[in-house]
Motif scaffolding. Structure first.
Motif, PDB file in Angstrom:
ATOM      1  N   LEU A   1       0.839  -1.201   0.000  1.00 31.17           N
ATOM      2  CA  LEU A   1       0.000   0.000   0.000  1.00 31.17           C
ATOM      3  C   LEU A   1       0.871   1.247   0.000  1.00 31.17           C
ATOM      4  CD1 LEU A   1      -2.807   1.340   0.201  1.00 31.17           C
ATOM      5  CD2 LEU A   1      -2.590   1.177   2.699  1.00 31.17           C
ATOM      6  N   LEU A   2       1.904   1.262   0.821  1.00 29.68           N
ATOM      7  CA  LEU A   2       2.812   2.410   0.864  1.00 29.68           C
ATOM      8  C   LEU A   2       3.521   2.586  -0.475  1.00 29.68           C
ATOM      9  CD1 LEU A   2       4.230   4.671   2.381  1.00 29.68           C
ATOM     10  CD2 LEU A   2       5.803   2.964   3.338  1.00 29.68           C
TER      11      LEU A   2
ATOM     12  N   ASP B   1       0.401   7.685   9.783  1.00 26.95           N
ATOM     13  CA  ASP B   1       1.527   6.926  10.322  1.00 26.95           C
ATOM     14  C   ASP B   1       1.089   5.560  10.841  1.00 26.95           C
ATOM     15  OD1 ASP B   1       3.156   9.067   9.746  1.00 26.95           O
ATOM     16  OD2 ASP B   1       4.121   9.093  11.714  1.00 26.95           O
ATOM     17  N   THR B   2      -0.182   5.422  11.211  1.00 29.82           N
ATOM     18  CA  THR B   2      -0.659   4.135  11.704  1.00 29.82           C
ATOM     19  C   THR B   2      -0.607   3.061  10.630  1.00 29.82           C
ATOM     20  OG1 THR B   2      -2.918   4.902  11.238  1.00 29.82           O
ATOM     21  CG2 THR B   2      -2.149   5.063  13.504  1.00 29.82           C
ATOM     22  N   LEU B   3      -0.499   3.453   9.359  1.00 34.35           N
ATOM     23  CA  LEU B   3      -0.411   2.488   8.270  1.00 34.35           C
ATOM     24  C   LEU B   3       1.022   2.244   7.824  1.00 34.35           C
ATOM     25  CD1 LEU B   3      -3.403   3.570   5.972  1.00 34.35           C
ATOM     26  CD2 LEU B   3      -3.340   1.753   7.693  1.00 34.35           C
ATOM     27  N   LEU B   4       1.969   2.966   8.426  1.00 33.53           N
ATOM     28  CA  LEU B   4       3.363   2.819   8.014  1.00 33.53           C
ATOM     29  C   LEU B   4       3.956   1.526   8.561  1.00 33.53           C
ATOM     30  CD1 LEU B   4       4.817   6.410   8.530  1.00 33.53           C
ATOM     31  CD2 LEU B   4       4.242   5.292   6.363  1.00 33.53           C
TER      32      LEU B   4
ATOM     33  N   ALA C   1      11.732   8.834   2.889  1.00 35.03           N
ATOM     34  CA  ALA C   1      11.012   8.302   1.736  1.00 35.03           C
ATOM     35  C   ALA C   1       9.500   8.323   1.902  1.00 35.03           C
ATOM     36  CB  ALA C   1      11.475   6.874   1.446  1.00 35.03           C
ATOM     37  N   VAL C   2       9.010   8.862   3.013  1.00 38.08           N
ATOM     38  CA  VAL C   2       7.561   8.988   3.170  1.00 38.08           C
ATOM     39  C   VAL C   2       7.147  10.436   3.416  1.00 38.08           C
ATOM     40  CG1 VAL C   2       7.393   8.672   5.680  1.00 38.08           C
ATOM     41  CG2 VAL C   2       5.564   7.802   4.199  1.00 38.08           C
TER      42      VAL C   2
END
Length: 328
Positions: free
Chosen positions: A18-19, A105-108, A125-126
């Motif tokens: 996803l990221l 950030d909870t999905l990182l 990179a994010v």
């Protein structure tokens, strides 16, 4: 049973895929759509997976090409430009990535063991500035740069992912690197400053709290003291950008005059590895604010004008109310 086994195999890669899609598309909404297409394509093609590459590399190959297909077939999904409810001052300039969205950030998840080719840390990179700069590259250049410089795939492994030769990929990568440096220098923000406070540190919490207090009170005089001289304000999907303290103050005063004392509720969260807030006004969603910090000042304010409560709730999972003792 086969479906259960497939789910178990790919579960470990869902978040990093996803990221990956988000980096290439710049939109969390589009990334989620393409991830579903990726997993469906992988499920349908599982019998053809011969194990010449790792399962992870095979999934990245599918995801990368699905992103490129989406960009070629659908183009950029440019959201409609929101109309402000008041007359804003003339902007300093117009942004060119209106589809950019924040990433909770909870999905990182950490990029799994990036190889020696990786040039960027997971934090770099994010960041919003990095993702925005990727959007300005030709899609295949962006894909090569992410595969090689973020994920650390060597040219020989990245090339078959794109159906290209290592020589062609090397040329794309060289052009992408040069263009990325230029776009990051020209774009708003340029990423978190080298001397930005450490994430979640007392210095960061203090600065973010002072910003929130001034912003919710429409205390523009105090707010501008927190800004660097080269600060900027952007509001995707609106193209208007305001650069410099005077320009930002002019916009904020016009906004405060329109709100007429109606105070927004800011809920602290994190997005793109940066301090952020979800924002609601009179109980209605009013966007996501992401801060770019430099030392003990705020260098950039990106206020995403996203009025979808479902989108905001993705950030609420990590919300800490301003009444939380750690913010007092």
């Amino acid at each position: 049973m086969a479906e259960i086994a497939f789910e178990a195999q790919v579960a470990a890669y869902r978040r990093e895929l996803l990221l990956h899609c988000y980096r290439l598309l710049g939109s969390l909404t589009d990334a989620e759509d393409v991830l579903q297409e990726t997993l469906l394509a992988a499920w349908r093609g599982l019998d053809g997976f011969e194990g010449r590459a790792s399962l992870r590399s095979w999934l990245y190959r599918i995801a990368t090409n699905r992103c490129l297909n989406a960009l070629r077939d659908r183009g950029r999904r440019v959201p409609p430009e929101p109309k402000p409810p008041f007359q804003p001052p003339p902007p300093s300039r117009h942004g060119d990535v209106p589809w950019l969205q924040p990433y909770p950030d909870t999905l990182l998840v950490p990029d799994a063991e990036p190889g020696p080719e990786a040039r960027y840390t997971a934090r770099e990179a994010v960041e919003l500035a990095f993702v925005a700069a990727l959007q300005r590259l030709p899609p295949r250049q962006a894909a090569v740069l992410v595969l090689c410089d973020v994920l650390g795939y060597p040219l020989g492994e990245a090339a078959p992912m794109l159906g290209a030769t290592p020589t062609a990929v090397k040329g794309l990568l060289q052009r992408a690197r040069a263009s990325l440096v230029r776009h990051r220098a020209e774009s708003s923000g340029g990423g978190q400053h080298a001397d930005a406070p450490e994430p979640e540190s007392a210095q960061e919490r203090d600065l973010v709290r002072r910003f929130a207090d001034a912003f919710t009170a429409d205390d523009i005089d105090t707010l501008v003291t927190l800004l660097t001289d080269d600060a900027w304000l952007a509001m995707p999907p609106a193209p208007h950008e305001y650069h410099g303290v005077a320009a930002i103050a002019s916009f904020l005063r016009a906004s405060a005059a329109w709100s007429a004392g109606r105070r927004p509720l800011l809920d602290p969260t994190r997005a793109n590895g940066q301090p952020a807030f979800t924002c609601r006004l009179a109980g209605e969603p009013a966007g996501v604010i992401v801060l770019t910090l430099a030392g003990d000042r705020v260098r950039g304010i990106t206020r995403f004008l996203i009025l979808d409560d479902g989108f905001l709730r993705r950030f609420d999972r990590d919300v800490r109310r301003l009444s939380n003792p750690q913010w007092n």
